[in-house]
Design an enzyme around this catalytic site. Structure first.
Site, PDB file in Angstrom:
ATOM      1  N   ASP A   1     -23.932 -13.859  13.224  1.00 56.34           N
ATOM      2  CA  ASP A   1     -23.980 -13.311  11.867  1.00 56.34           C
ATOM      3  C   ASP A   1     -24.824 -14.270  11.035  1.00 56.34           C
ATOM      4  O   ASP A   1     -24.401 -15.391  10.758  1.00 56.34           O
ATOM      5  CB  ASP A   1     -22.582 -13.179  11.262  1.00 56.34           C
ATOM      6  CG  ASP A   1     -22.589 -12.386   9.958  1.00 56.34           C
ATOM      7  OD1 ASP A   1     -23.519 -12.584   9.149  1.00 56.34           O
ATOM      8  OD2 ASP A   1     -21.676 -11.568   9.743  1.00 56.34           O
TER       9      ASP A   1
ATOM     10  N   ASP B   1     -18.501   4.900  19.892  1.00 59.55           N
ATOM     11  CA  ASP B   1     -17.804   5.747  18.927  1.00 59.55           C
ATOM     12  C   ASP B   1     -18.794   6.440  17.995  1.00 59.55           C
ATOM     13  O   ASP B   1     -18.443   7.398  17.332  1.00 59.55           O
ATOM     14  CB  ASP B   1     -16.825   4.892  18.107  1.00 59.55           C
ATOM     15  CG  ASP B   1     -15.959   5.717  17.177  1.00 59.55           C
ATOM     16  OD1 ASP B   1     -15.274   6.630  17.663  1.00 59.55           O
ATOM     17  OD2 ASP B   1     -15.983   5.455  15.954  1.00 59.55           O
TER      18      ASP B   1
ATOM     19  N   HIS C   1     -16.918   9.690  16.979  1.00 60.65           N
ATOM     20  CA  HIS C   1     -16.784   8.941  15.723  1.00 60.65           C
ATOM     21  C   HIS C   1     -15.347   8.980  15.198  1.00 60.65           C
ATOM     22  O   HIS C   1     -15.053   9.531  14.135  1.00 60.65           O
ATOM     23  CB  HIS C   1     -17.743   9.504  14.667  1.00 60.65           C
ATOM     24  CG  HIS C   1     -18.080   8.508  13.592  1.00 60.65           C
ATOM     25  ND1 HIS C   1     -19.262   8.498  12.915  1.00 60.65           N
ATOM     26  CD2 HIS C   1     -17.358   7.464  13.079  1.00 60.65           C
ATOM     27  CE1 HIS C   1     -19.286   7.519  12.030  1.00 60.65           C
ATOM     28  NE2 HIS C   1     -18.139   6.882  12.114  1.00 60.65           N
ATOM     29  N   LEU C   2     -14.470   8.335  15.940  1.00 57.52           N
ATOM     30  CA  LEU C   2     -13.039   8.358  15.627  1.00 57.52           C
ATOM     31  C   LEU C   2     -12.545   7.064  14.989  1.00 57.52           C
ATOM     32  O   LEU C   2     -11.347   6.872  14.821  1.00 57.52           O
ATOM     33  CB  LEU C   2     -12.231   8.626  16.906  1.00 57.52           C
ATOM     34  CG  LEU C   2     -12.531   9.930  17.625  1.00 57.52           C
ATOM     35  CD1 LEU C   2     -11.667  10.037  18.878  1.00 57.52           C
ATOM     36  CD2 LEU C   2     -12.284  11.123  16.711  1.00 57.52           C
ATOM     37  N   GLY C   3     -13.465   6.166  14.623  1.00 59.82           N
ATOM     38  CA  GLY C   3     -13.053   4.862  14.105  1.00 59.82           C
ATOM     39  C   GLY C   3     -12.091   4.925  12.947  1.00 59.82           C
ATOM     40  O   GLY C   3     -11.158   4.123  12.848  1.00 59.82           O
TER      41      GLY C   3
ATOM     42  N   ALA D   1     -18.595   0.545  17.675  1.00 59.72           N
ATOM     43  CA  ALA D   1     -17.746   1.393  16.843  1.00 59.72           C
ATOM     44  C   ALA D   1     -18.101   1.189  15.379  1.00 59.72           C
ATOM     45  O   ALA D   1     -17.273   1.393  14.490  1.00 59.72           O
ATOM     46  CB  ALA D   1     -16.270   1.065  17.080  1.00 59.72           C
ATOM     47  N   ALA D   2     -19.357   0.787  15.137  1.00 52.74           N
ATOM     48  CA  ALA D   2     -19.797   0.499  13.767  1.00 52.74           C
ATOM     49  C   ALA D   2     -20.618   1.651  13.217  1.00 52.74           C
ATOM     50  O   ALA D   2     -20.095   2.532  12.526  1.00 52.74           O
ATOM     51  CB  ALA D   2     -20.586  -0.807  13.746  1.00 52.74           C
TER      52      ALA D   2
ATOM     53  N   ARG E   1     -15.503  -8.021   7.602  1.00 55.34           N
ATOM     54  CA  ARG E   1     -14.059  -7.763   7.652  1.00 55.34           C
ATOM     55  C   ARG E   1     -13.616  -7.211   8.996  1.00 55.34           C
ATOM     56  O   ARG E   1     -12.628  -7.658   9.581  1.00 55.34           O
ATOM     57  CB  ARG E   1     -13.672  -6.802   6.529  1.00 55.34           C
ATOM     58  CG  ARG E   1     -13.690  -7.417   5.143  1.00 55.34           C
ATOM     59  CD  ARG E   1     -13.312  -6.399   4.095  1.00 55.34           C
ATOM     60  NE  ARG E   1     -14.244  -5.292   4.057  1.00 55.34           N
ATOM     61  CZ  ARG E   1     -14.972  -4.948   3.012  1.00 55.34           C
ATOM     62  NH1 ARG E   1     -14.858  -5.632   1.895  1.00 55.34           N
ATOM     63  NH2 ARG E   1     -15.786  -3.925   3.036  1.00 55.34           N
ATOM     64  N   ILE E   2     -14.351  -6.205   9.499  1.00 53.25           N
ATOM     65  CA  ILE E   2     -13.934  -5.568  10.754  1.00 53.25           C
ATOM     66  C   ILE E   2     -14.180  -6.508  11.920  1.00 53.25           C
ATOM     67  O   ILE E   2     -13.349  -6.607  12.834  1.00 53.25           O
ATOM     68  CB  ILE E   2     -14.669  -4.227  10.940  1.00 53.25           C
ATOM     69  CG1 ILE E   2     -14.305  -3.270   9.806  1.00 53.25           C
ATOM     70  CG2 ILE E   2     -14.303  -3.605  12.286  1.00 53.25           C
ATOM     71  CD1 ILE E   2     -15.081  -1.968   9.813  1.00 53.25           C
TER      72      ILE E   2
ATOM     73  N   GLU F   1     -25.586  12.475  14.456  1.00 50.83           N
ATOM     74  CA  GLU F   1     -24.263  13.080  14.586  1.00 50.83           C
ATOM     75  C   GLU F   1     -24.220  14.395  13.818  1.00 50.83           C
ATOM     76  O   GLU F   1     -24.874  14.519  12.768  1.00 50.83           O
ATOM     77  CB  GLU F   1     -23.188  12.126  14.057  1.00 50.83           C
ATOM     78  CG  GLU F   1     -23.091  10.826  14.851  1.00 50.83           C
ATOM     79  CD  GLU F   1     -22.001   9.874  14.338  1.00 50.83           C
ATOM     80  OE1 GLU F   1     -21.330  10.230  13.334  1.00 50.83           O
ATOM     81  OE2 GLU F   1     -21.824   8.811  14.923  1.00 50.83           O
TER      82      GLU F   1
END
Length: 526
Positions: free
Chosen positions: A170, A255, A278-280, A229-230, A150-151, A260
């Site tokens: 993919d 990200d 980590h602002l996604g 950013a995943a 989706r992303i 973390e």
């Protein structure tokens, strides 16, 4: 008393509004362990974000708990196996942040391409060095998308507007589908060699951890810029730092990190790395969507309904509208089956016929299993623990979808074999409401609702009157009755709907009075 919904972290006001009218909403600081454990003792549902740890101890401290909801995507802070073993549903909001995450990847890509973060820091330090921060255009470049879920799709659709050439890796994506989306499907090595920009959009699994490592980073162009950013750990951070230091990678936007919170990393020393904490999903919209999604899931779960976003339910995710009405039918047929059988079957087949089979109907097997065990065990049977209960008792429940049916447009049948070799079969439909249409070869047309009574006996005069007299004397009102027989004087099935629960002694007295060969009762009241 209203069910208690415990909220352990800040939740969007709109989500609180969804819950306020029907539930006793309580708050506790999820980081205060003693307070959390004490509050869980009264909770029917708990909603957390990322800071609250719901481990096995916490689950054990909540005897009333029916659903754990995580207002976000990940479930790292929830012990899903412990919850599943207790029949507690675990839900999250897997689609709430998809737009925000895609936009974050684009923001990082553009920032790395134009040195935005470093130039901002330089200017704030009193320097005006335009030549130092000469960037590159995105237009006309090849953008490689690793992971086309989706992303990844949202990211690609937005990058297409920049006039880029899009390629994707993919292993689960069909080339025809990729072509429909305007993307050329390639292998990972080809993508690494061709891409000017690479953006990663994969889940974190044993197969994807370290997917981009030393070997892969030696395949890329020295002008490549990589964005993640995943999930942290998909890129080997040490290998990336070495590639940046050697000039084999031109820049990176990060990200997420393998560990973390991450406040110290060799990557932070590079001006051509844009790193954020980590602002996604950190947008007002994503937080609102996540809160609303899990609040709605909590309402469904506490109402005993199927929840599409449940992470620990063995069924497909989204239930098609044509399938959804069959859920209560399958569950009630399971209850009727067990009542008529008088015990637990060894094998049960869930036969589904009609146009609904064009969709994924796997959830109907789950609903039927839930109904089969509803009156068998003392513990609460849910969509979560029903498969475990069946497995523990050696009961095999299978699904048989039959698209073309000449019998009825929509028909669900449960047929099974008991340990003693007896066979039982019950059928129903949703035309005109949830209805029973057949029980062990006897045709019926009766609403599958309320409290039902079943009596088998040899057909003869006076039986209906005897049953009515005994039930009336016990204060039980008959709402509906059907008598089906194979032949005059032959085996007969009487099915009644009554307004209240039938005591065991009344059922036994009635069965004895009419010489019933079998009798049973089942409560189908929701």
């Amino acid at each position: 008393m209203a069910p208690v919904v415990l909220i352990t972290e800040e939740l969007a006001p709109a989500a609180l509004d969804v819950l306020a009218d029907e539930f006793d909403v309580r708050h506790v600081n999820g980081a205060d362990r003693p307070a959390l454990l004490a509050a869980l003792g009264h909770a029917d549902a708990v909603i957390v974000r990322s800071a609250t740890q719901l481990d096995a101890e916490a689950v054990a401290a909540a005897p009333r708990l029916r659903v754990i909801a995580r207002a976000g995507v990940g479930l790292d802070n929830v012990d899903v196996p412990a919850a599943t073993a207790r029949g507690v549903m675990v839900v999250n909001a897997p689609t709430a942040n998809v737009v925000s995450a895609a936009e974050q990847a684009i923001a990082l890509l553009l920032s790395v391409a134009r040195h935005t973060a470093a130039a901002n820091a330089s200017l704030r330090a009193g320097q005006w060095k335009r030549a130092r921060f000469t960037g590159v255009e995105v237009h006309g470049k090849t953008v490689g998308v690793i992971g086309f879920g989706r992303i990844g799709v949202l990211f690609a659709q937005r990058m297409a507007a920049f006039g880029t050439r899009l390629i994707a890796y993919d292993p689960y994506l069909q080339p025809a589908r990729a072509a429909q989306l305007g993307v050329r499907l390639v292998g990972l090595e080809e993508l690494l060699r061709e891409a000017d920009f690479i953006s990663i959009h994969l889940p974190k699994t044993p197969e994807t951890v370290g997917l981009i490592g030393e070997r892969e980073l030696r395949m890329v162009k020295p002008t490549v810029r990589i964005v993640n950013a995943a999930r942290g750990g998909l890129i080997d951070e040490r290998a990336l730092a070495d590639a940046l230091a050697d000039g084999r990678v031109a820049g990176a936007g990060l990200d997420v990190f393998a560990t973390e919170p991450c406040t110290s990393s060799p990557l932070f020393a590079f001006d051509n790395v844009v790193a954020v904490p980590h602002l996604g999903a950190s947008t007002v919209e994503a937080q609102d969507k996540a809160g609303l999604a899990v609040a709605r899931s909590v309402r469904l779960a506490l109402a005993g309904e199927f929840v599409p976003d449940a992470a620990n339910i063995q069924a497909g995710g989204v239930v098609a509208e044509d399938v959804r009405p069959l859920l209560p039918l399958a569950e009630r047929l399971g209850k009727v089956f067990t009542a008529v059988a008088g015990g637990v079957a060894v094998n049960v087949e869930v036969d589904v016929r009609g146009p609904a089979v064009a969709y994924d109907v796997s959830v109907l097997r789950l609903a039927a299993t839930k109904g089969l065990f509803a009156a068998v065990v003392e513990e609460r049977v849910t969509y979560v623990n029903a498969p475990l209960l069946a497995a523990d008792r050696g009961v095999r429940v299978t699904l048989v979808p039959v698209p073309d049916s000449e019998e009825q447009p929509l028909l669900v049948t449960l047929r099974g074999v008991l340990p003693d070799g007896r066979s039982v079969e019950v059928s129903g439909t949703v035309h005109g409401g949830v209805r029973l249409t057949r029980v062990d070869g006897f045709d019926l047309e009766l609403a599958a609702d309320g409290v039902l009574l079943f009596f088998r006996y040899l057909d003869r005069p006076g039986v209906v009157g005897t049953v009515g007299t005994i039930l009336g004397g016990a204060g039980l009102n008959i709402a509906a009755m059907q008598v089906a027989r194979r032949s005059a004087g032959g085996e007969t099935l009487m099915t009644l709907t009554v307004d209240s629960t039938v005591p065991a002694d009344v059922l036994a007295k009635t069965a004895e009075a009419i010489g019933a060969t079998a009798s049973s009762t089942v409560d189908l009241t929701d």
